[in-house]
Write a protein that holds these residues in place. Structure first.
Motif, mmCIF file in Angstrom:
data_model
loop_
_atom_site.group_PDB
_atom_site.id
_atom_site.type_symbol
_atom_site.label_atom_id
_atom_site.label_comp_id
_atom_site.label_asym_id
_atom_site.label_seq_id
_atom_site.Cartn_x
_atom_site.Cartn_y
_atom_site.Cartn_z
ATOM 1 N N PRO A 24 68.147 17.297 -8.162
ATOM 2 C CA PRO A 24 68.058 15.921 -8.689
ATOM 3 C C PRO A 24 66.639 15.361 -8.773
ATOM 4 O O PRO A 24 66.339 14.571 -9.669
ATOM 5 C CB PRO A 24 68.901 15.108 -7.693
ATOM 6 N N TYR A 25 65.769 15.755 -7.845
ATOM 7 C CA TYR A 25 64.436 15.148 -7.825
ATOM 8 C C TYR A 25 63.404 15.938 -8.629
ATOM 9 O O TYR A 25 62.219 15.604 -8.607
ATOM 10 C CB TYR A 25 63.944 14.942 -6.383
ATOM 11 N N LEU A 26 63.846 16.982 -9.370
ATOM 12 C CA LEU A 26 62.936 17.733 -10.225
ATOM 13 C C LEU A 26 63.139 17.324 -11.687
ATOM 14 O O LEU A 26 64.265 17.239 -12.168
ATOM 15 C CB LEU A 26 63.159 19.234 -10.091
ATOM 16 N N GLU A 27 62.023 17.086 -12.379
ATOM 17 C CA GLU A 27 62.064 16.785 -13.812
ATOM 18 C C GLU A 27 61.220 17.833 -14.536
ATOM 19 O O GLU A 27 60.004 17.912 -14.335
ATOM 20 C CB GLU A 27 61.500 15.390 -14.077
ATOM 21 N N LEU A 28 61.864 18.631 -15.366
ATOM 22 C CA LEU A 28 61.159 19.678 -16.090
ATOM 23 C C LEU A 28 60.454 19.071 -17.298
ATOM 24 O O LEU A 28 61.100 18.562 -18.215
ATOM 25 C CB LEU A 28 62.133 20.772 -16.531
ATOM 26 N N VAL A 29 59.141 19.156 -17.301
ATOM 27 C CA VAL A 29 58.345 18.616 -18.406
ATOM 28 C C VAL A 29 58.185 19.651 -19.510
ATOM 29 O O VAL A 29 58.265 19.326 -20.701
ATOM 30 C CB VAL A 29 56.960 18.155 -17.898
ATOM 31 N N ALA A 30 57.964 20.912 -19.133
ATOM 32 C CA ALA A 30 57.764 21.950 -20.153
ATOM 33 C C ALA A 30 57.981 23.331 -19.561
ATOM 34 O O ALA A 30 57.743 23.562 -18.372
ATOM 35 C CB ALA A 30 56.354 21.849 -20.734
ATOM 36 N N SER A 31 58.437 24.248 -20.414
ATOM 37 C CA SER A 31 58.496 25.669 -20.085
ATOM 38 C C SER A 31 57.478 26.368 -20.969
ATOM 39 O O SER A 31 57.512 26.227 -22.205
ATOM 40 C CB SER A 31 59.891 26.241 -20.354
ATOM 41 N N CYS A 32 56.564 27.121 -20.350
ATOM 42 C CA CYS A 32 55.446 27.722 -21.081
ATOM 43 C C CYS A 32 55.511 29.241 -20.961
ATOM 44 O O CYS A 32 55.787 29.773 -19.880
ATOM 45 C CB CYS A 32 54.120 27.229 -20.536
ATOM 46 N N SER A 33 55.210 29.920 -22.056
ATOM 47 C CA SER A 33 55.230 31.380 -22.041
ATOM 48 C C SER A 33 53.889 31.964 -21.605
ATOM 49 O O SER A 33 53.791 33.179 -21.401
ATOM 50 C CB SER A 33 55.607 31.920 -23.418
ATOM 51 N N ASN A 34 52.866 31.109 -21.482
ATOM 52 C CA ASN A 34 51.565 31.587 -21.004
ATOM 53 C C ASN A 34 50.784 30.429 -20.398
ATOM 54 O O ASN A 34 51.148 29.248 -20.561
ATOM 55 C CB ASN A 34 50.766 32.247 -22.134
#
Length: 235
Positions: A24-34
């Motif tokens: 609940p307390y994690l907010e994913l801003v971006a997933s990056c491949s590099n």
């Protein structure tokens, strides 16, 4: 906690995205491949936590972390355990070896969350009117005297002056009202017991009916102050 994930393996990204969505307390801003994509994100947004793989083309996760001037909290995620020592030397929160079980992921992010909360608490000013200072300065004759509050036994009002009794033989006389001086003392260790007296709770030897004994001095308890005083010593 705003976080980003860096990994060149799509399946690893998907797994970590799923894990993050469960906290609940994690907010994913971006997933990056590099790491280069992650650098752009860090330049535009405040990130609290980085999950990064180590072995990636062109720019390793370790080199990426080393390149950051301001480092968010970070957790290494890798298939290779031999980087662990170097990872912890960089002050990584944790080092997760693939395939990563959820319970290990949860343990790592809990540690990161607790550490971030400690940092926030350290920067948060404490505002509390009941906090007692350790010492005060009072003007007596032609000098300002420093008095440790722990040394004050009781304060006595003498019309326009107050007399501060400490462990020293001679009391300190200063131009002040008892009310204004009471505000300087705080309320944790001192209490008004009479229109003419404030006493230090730590220096009270005994309480006998309507008087307080401090050393060999008898200090009266005023009728209007008795109830508050009894509550204070009962607590």
């Amino acid at each position: 906690m705003k976080c980003i994930i860096i990994d060149d393996e799509p399946l690893a990204l998907e797994l970590l995205e799923d894990f993050v969505s469960k906290i609940p307390y994690l907010e994913l801003v971006a997933s990056c491949s590099n790491a280069f994509e992650a650098t752009t994100i860090l330049q535009t947004q405040k990130i609290d936590l980085i999950f990064t793989d180590i072995e990636m083309p062109d720019f390793s996760g370790i080199d990426f972390i080393k390149s950051l001037e301001v480092k968010p909290l970070f957790i290494f995620t890798t298939a290779y355990s031999h980087y662990a020592v170097e990872g912890f030397n960089l002050n990584a929160i944790d080092y997760l070896v693939k395939p990563i079980p959820f319970h290990r992921f949860l343990k790592a992010v809990t540690r990161a969350h607790n550490l971030l909360q400690l940092k926030v608490d350290e920067k948060t000013p404490i505002v509390n009117s009941q906090v007692t200072p350790k010492f005060i300065f009072v003007k007596s004759e032609y000098e300002n005297l420093k008095i440790n509050l722990a040394d004050i036994k009781y304060i006595e009002s003498l019309k326009d002056y107050i007399k501060i009794h400490t462990h020293k033989e001679k009391p300190i006389l200063t131009l002040s009202s008892l009310k204004s001086f009471e505000e300087k003392l705080g309320k944790s260790n001192f209490i008004r017991v009479h229109k003419s007296y404030i006493v230090s709770l730590k220096h009270i030897y005994s309480v006998q009916r309507n008087r307080i004994i401090i050393d060999d001095n008898w200090i009266p308890i005023g009728l209007n102050y008795r109830e508050d005083f009894i509550k204070k010593i009962d607590n």
